[in-house]
Scaffold this motif. Structure first.
Motif, mmCIF file in Angstrom:
data_model
loop_
_atom_site.group_PDB
_atom_site.id
_atom_site.type_symbol
_atom_site.label_atom_id
_atom_site.label_comp_id
_atom_site.label_asym_id
_atom_site.label_seq_id
_atom_site.Cartn_x
_atom_site.Cartn_y
_atom_site.Cartn_z
ATOM 1 N N GLY A 97 0.785 -1.225 0.000
ATOM 2 C CA GLY A 97 0.000 0.000 0.000
ATOM 3 C C GLY A 97 0.816 1.273 0.000
ATOM 4 N N ASN A 98 2.137 1.157 -0.116
ATOM 5 C CA ASN A 98 2.975 2.361 -0.039
ATOM 6 C C ASN A 98 2.740 3.305 -1.203
ATOM 7 N N SER A 99 2.573 2.765 -2.391
ATOM 8 C CA SER A 99 2.331 3.644 -3.544
ATOM 9 C C SER A 99 0.962 4.277 -3.454
ATOM 10 N N CYS A 100 0.013 3.504 -2.992
ATOM 11 C CA CYS A 100 -1.336 4.041 -2.795
ATOM 12 C C CYS A 100 -1.293 5.176 -1.795
ATOM 13 N N ARG A 101 -0.646 4.959 -0.688
ATOM 14 C CA ARG A 101 -0.557 5.959 0.383
ATOM 15 C C ARG A 101 0.102 7.234 -0.122
ATOM 16 N N ALA A 102 1.083 7.082 -0.990
ATOM 17 C CA ALA A 102 1.808 8.236 -1.526
ATOM 18 C C ALA A 102 1.165 8.795 -2.783
ATOM 19 N N LEU A 103 0.071 8.178 -3.217
ATOM 20 C CA LEU A 103 -0.621 8.580 -4.453
ATOM 21 C C LEU A 103 0.361 8.571 -5.636
ATOM 22 N N ARG A 104 1.170 7.517 -5.682
ATOM 23 C CA ARG A 104 2.217 7.392 -6.678
ATOM 24 C C ARG A 104 1.781 6.418 -7.760
ATOM 25 N N PRO A 105 1.496 6.915 -8.969
ATOM 26 C CA PRO A 105 0.996 6.035 -10.029
ATOM 27 C C PRO A 105 1.965 4.908 -10.402
ATOM 28 N N SER A 106 3.269 5.186 -10.341
ATOM 29 C CA SER A 106 4.240 4.219 -10.865
ATOM 30 C C SER A 106 4.252 2.911 -10.087
ATOM 31 N N GLY A 107 3.771 2.914 -8.867
ATOM 32 C CA GLY A 107 3.804 1.701 -8.058
ATOM 33 C C GLY A 107 2.523 0.886 -8.069
ATOM 34 N N MET A 108 1.524 1.346 -8.796
ATOM 35 C CA MET A 108 0.266 0.612 -8.849
ATOM 36 C C MET A 108 0.392 -0.550 -9.830
ATOM 37 N N ASP A 109 -0.326 -1.636 -9.542
ATOM 38 C CA ASP A 109 -0.119 -2.865 -10.294
ATOM 39 C C ASP A 109 -1.059 -3.048 -11.483
ATOM 40 N N TYR A 110 -2.323 -2.722 -11.312
ATOM 41 C CA TYR A 110 -3.294 -2.912 -12.386
ATOM 42 C C TYR A 110 -4.133 -1.652 -12.551
ATOM 43 N N TRP A 111 -4.554 -1.434 -13.806
ATOM 44 C CA TRP A 111 -5.263 -0.203 -14.139
ATOM 45 C C TRP A 111 -6.505 -0.512 -14.955
ATOM 46 N N GLY A 112 -7.528 0.342 -14.777
ATOM 47 C CA GLY A 112 -8.642 0.319 -15.700
ATOM 48 C C GLY A 112 -8.310 1.161 -16.918
ATOM 49 N N LYS A 113 -9.274 1.273 -17.816
ATOM 50 C CA LYS A 113 -9.044 2.015 -19.058
ATOM 51 C C LYS A 113 -9.404 3.484 -18.946
ATOM 52 N N GLY A 114 -10.081 3.858 -17.865
ATOM 53 C CA GLY A 114 -10.354 5.258 -17.613
ATOM 54 C C GLY A 114 -11.720 5.731 -18.068
ATOM 55 N N THR A 115 -12.139 6.852 -17.469
ATOM 56 C CA THR A 115 -13.381 7.517 -17.862
ATOM 57 C C THR A 115 -13.108 9.017 -17.876
ATOM 58 N N LEU A 116 -13.589 9.685 -18.923
ATOM 59 C CA LEU A 116 -13.262 11.094 -19.138
ATOM 60 C C LEU A 116 -14.220 11.994 -18.370
ATOM 61 N N VAL A 117 -13.646 12.921 -17.638
ATOM 62 C CA VAL A 117 -14.406 13.961 -16.949
ATOM 63 C C VAL A 117 -14.023 15.304 -17.549
ATOM 64 N N THR A 118 -15.020 16.029 -18.022
ATOM 65 C CA THR A 118 -14.784 17.354 -18.608
ATOM 66 C C THR A 118 -15.605 18.371 -17.837
ATOM 67 N N VAL A 119 -14.923 19.362 -17.300
ATOM 68 C CA VAL A 119 -15.596 20.426 -16.550
ATOM 69 C C VAL A 119 -15.489 21.702 -17.373
ATOM 70 N N SER A 120 -16.635 22.133 -17.862
ATOM 71 C CA SER A 120 -16.637 23.280 -18.761
ATOM 72 C C SER A 120 -18.020 23.897 -18.802
#
Length: 127
Positions: free
Chosen positions: A103-126
């Motif tokens: 959980g060290n990368s999670c705690r530090a909010l460090r993307p490079s240490g995360m193991d698996y990722w979703g594909k993402g969802t776009l948020v546009t504020v305008s």
């Protein structure tokens, strides 16, 4: 097989709200730290909020504190990010990601240490 699927993104006016969801499945994810990250156009990916399983703590990027709230419903295998008071600087693709051990990368909010990722969802504020 680990699977993370985000949803809930969209176009919202400044000051508005959105709730993102991440449905997770796979080996041991109920014991893994998990969180939200984002990447704005032309910028590096950054951590937004994370939940560490070891101590059941939550962490937030300073700029979203008091506006965003992370939560997890284990019975539904779903993580949420409630986003209030959105501003144009929050525009980005939002990803959920998991860290299996420590959980060290999670705690530090460090993307490079995360193991698996979703594909993402776009948020546009305008407006």
């Amino acid at each position: 097989q680990v699977r993370l699927v985000e949803s809930g993104g969209g176009l919202v006016q400044p000051g508005g709200s959105l709730r993102l969801s991440c449905v997770f499945s796979g080996h041991n994810l109920h014991y893994s730290s998990i969180g939200w990250f984002r990447q704005a156009p032309g910028k590096e990916r950054e951590g937004v909020s994370c939940f560490t399983r070891r101590d059941e703590s939550t962490y937030y990027l300073d700029s979203v504190k008091g506006r965003f709230t992370i939560s997890i419903n284990n019975s539904k295998n779903t993580m949420y990010l409630q986003m209030n008071g959105l501003n144009p600087e929050d525009t980005a693709v939002y990803y959920c990601a998991t860290e299996f051990y420590g959980g060290n990368s999670c705690r530090a909010l460090r993307p490079s240490g995360m193991d698996y990722w979703g594909k993402g969802t776009l948020v546009t504020v305008s407006s």
